[in-house]
Write a protein that holds these residues in place. Structure first.
Motif, PDB file in Angstrom:
ATOM      1  N   SER A  35     -21.546  22.647 -23.258  1.00 15.44           N
ATOM      2  CA  SER A  35     -22.462  21.506 -23.286  1.00 15.44           C
ATOM      3  C   SER A  35     -22.639  20.895 -24.660  1.00 15.44           C
ATOM      4  O   SER A  35     -23.453  19.994 -24.830  1.00 15.44           O
ATOM      5  N   GLU A  51     -19.561  17.631 -21.655  1.00 19.91           N
ATOM      6  CA  GLU A  51     -20.357  18.121 -20.523  1.00 19.91           C
ATOM      7  C   GLU A  51     -19.354  18.578 -19.478  1.00 19.91           C
ATOM      8  O   GLU A  51     -18.915  17.795 -18.623  1.00 19.91           O
ATOM      9  N   ILE A 109     -26.384  18.877 -19.368  1.00 26.96           N
ATOM     10  CA  ILE A 109     -26.241  20.082 -18.548  1.00 26.96           C
ATOM     11  C   ILE A 109     -27.081  21.202 -19.139  1.00 26.96           C
ATOM     12  O   ILE A 109     -27.008  21.487 -20.328  1.00 26.96           O
ATOM     13  N   CYS A 160     -29.196  19.278 -14.579  1.00 30.50           N
ATOM     14  CA  CYS A 160     -28.918  18.372 -15.697  1.00 30.50           C
ATOM     15  C   CYS A 160     -30.190  17.617 -16.064  1.00 30.50           C
ATOM     16  O   CYS A 160     -30.807  16.993 -15.197  1.00 30.50           O
ATOM     17  N   HIS A 162     -30.809  12.336 -14.439  1.00 31.79           N
ATOM     18  CA  HIS A 162     -31.216  13.740 -14.435  1.00 31.79           C
ATOM     19  C   HIS A 162     -31.331  14.246 -12.997  1.00 31.79           C
ATOM     20  O   HIS A 162     -31.572  13.481 -12.071  1.00 31.79           O
TER      21      HIS A 162
END
Length: 456
Positions: A252, A256, A284, A304, A319
């Motif tokens: 990360s 990602e 993430i 996420c 998200h």
């Protein structure tokens, strides 16, 4: 879930100790946060006030076991697990304020025993797992230790084995020549009948995945698998159904990405790219093994919403949580199952008692200036790849780790979450919070136009 050192190093607030799985930052420390956001008369572009959902019909008794606190809590990992081997589920947690792994025992009468420190003097413990590492029938604990919350590549990480003996635990340091360690998981990786360890070294600009070969008598040999900055979790399973244990992980820091590490035998692993996002701000926050479709193979949950590198850590529309469905031959199809601002950790569990896996999500930054924004939700598995999100609670806030398990033996999973209070607002604090399921009643609901029975 959730990456503690990510949180700590990104914000740069404490030099004490934290996985949420918590990992180092991909960016230098930044000031401001939600306090700065609340002072802005004009909201940043992309701000949308967080996410809300319908109230859940599931009923829980909320409690906060453990001692009272005087400093903002910093819990990096919680697990519902049987710590003492008595057949009942307990709570195991990593506490950065105490620099310790602690045990909260749930008693048969529904009360909680006095919290016990299993092992302390750990600088930033990120993850702890119960396992019988020496094969003597006792439940030991292995701990991933960051060693430093600041973003650097110093050789400060370690893996610590708390060996269960008759009168407590004995500490063994089995790996200490590495950068910050975010996760360690036990499994027989070489097929010789004992437990080896997979290790995620988050580092900062440099990280790696290792496996530790169990040589018996407390001795382990380190093997390198692959490199990559920001390794978070290393859940083990036979992902390709060939009879041996494989590893999956997420990097990360620069990218990602999710990778599968196929076990080829003889200590060799082949790397497969399973997921990549072109949105470098996706955030993430972890990787969790699950089986949402109940087909018997190991799928993955990808929470996420880690945006703590931002000065204003406001929730974003991208998200939430993805389901990486295992379709065989190292291919995984990706489906978003929830959109939830600031998602930081996920845990599968049968919340409604219908026999399939639902998912609980917690949020680190769901715009807390709006007090009715939830900090914890559950995603109902409706079957046929359909899901619906329900709001569970809005207090405490700043949750970064969650685990499901049946603490009261009623057949429905309960929920445990941990709070990481680094930035404003500093009300609604919580250290370890538990939601115990209350006696269920069955009511006919209409969800998405389809009638179904749901325990409520």
């Amino acid at each position: 879930m959730n990456r503690f050192d990510s949180v700590m190093s990104r914000i740069g607030l404490l030099a004490a100790a934290i996985a949420i799985p918590f990992l180092a930052s991909r960016y230098p420390p930044m000031a401001g946060g939600l306090a700065a956001l609340s002072e802005n008369k004009s909201l940043p572009e992309g701000y949308h006030g967080g996410t809300k959902f319908p109230a859940s019909g599931l009923t829980y008794q909320k409690t906060s076991p453990g001692p009272s606190f005087t400093h903002p809590p910093l819990i990096t990992n919680v697990q519902v697990t049987d710590v003492d081997g008595d057949g009942n589920s307990d709570i195991l947690a990593c506490d950065v304020v105490k620099n310790a792994v602690v045990w909260q025992r749930h008693l048969e009468d529904g009360t909680w025993d006095t919290e016990k420190v299993i092992i302390d003097d750990l600088i930033a413990p990120a993850h702890a797992e119960v396992t019988d590492l020496d094969g003597d029938g006792n439940a030991d604990i292995v701990v991933a230790v960051l060693g430093n919350i600041w973003p650097d590549d110093g050789v400060v990480g370690s893996v610590v084995w708390a060996q269960r003996v008759q009168d407590g635990y004995v500490r063994h340091i089995i790996l200490d020549d590495v950068r910050r360690v975010a996760d360690v998981q036990a499994g027989d990786l070489d097929g010789d009948g004992d437990l080896d360890l997979a290790v995620a070294v988050f580092g900062y600009a440099r990280g790696e995945i290792l496996w530790l070969e169990n040589l018996a008598n407390g001795n382990f040999r380190k093997h390198f698998i692959t490199e990559g900055p920001g390794a978070i979790h290393v859940p083990l399973s036979d992902y390709d159904a060939d009879g041996d244990l494989d590893i999956v992980t997420v990097f990360s820091q620069e990218e990602e990405e999710v990778y599968g590490l196929e076990n080829l035998g003889n200590g060799e692993f082949r790397r497969h790219l399973l997921f990549r996002s072109h949105n470098f701000d996706l955030g993430i926050a972890g990787l969790v093994k699950s089986d949402l479709d109940g087909d018997g193979d190991a799928d993955l949950l990808l929470p996420c919403g880690d945006n703590l590198e931002d000065q204003n850590a406001y929730p974003q529309q991208y998200h939430g949580c993805f389901w990486l469905e295992n379709t065989g031959n190292w291919t995984f199809s990706t489906q978003r199952i929830a959109s939830f601002g600031g998602t930081y950790a996920a845990s599968p569990g049968d919340l409604d008692g219908d026999g399939d896996q639902d998912v609980v999500l917690v949020s680190m930054s769901n715009e807390w200036e709006q007090p009715d924004n939830p900090s914890i939700v559950w995603v109902e598995n409706l079957g046929e790849r359909k899901f619906r999100t329900w709001q569970l609670a809005n207090d405490p806030i700043h949750l970064v780790t969650v685990s499901c398990g049946d603490l009261n033996n009623d057949g429905r999973d309960d929920i445990v979450a941990g709070g990481l209070h680094l930035r404003s607002p500093f009300d609604r604090q919580g250290r370890i919070t538990v939601w115990i399921s209350e006696p269920a009643s069955v009511q006919q609901l209409s969800v998405g136009g389809t009638g179904r029975e749901q325990a409520r």
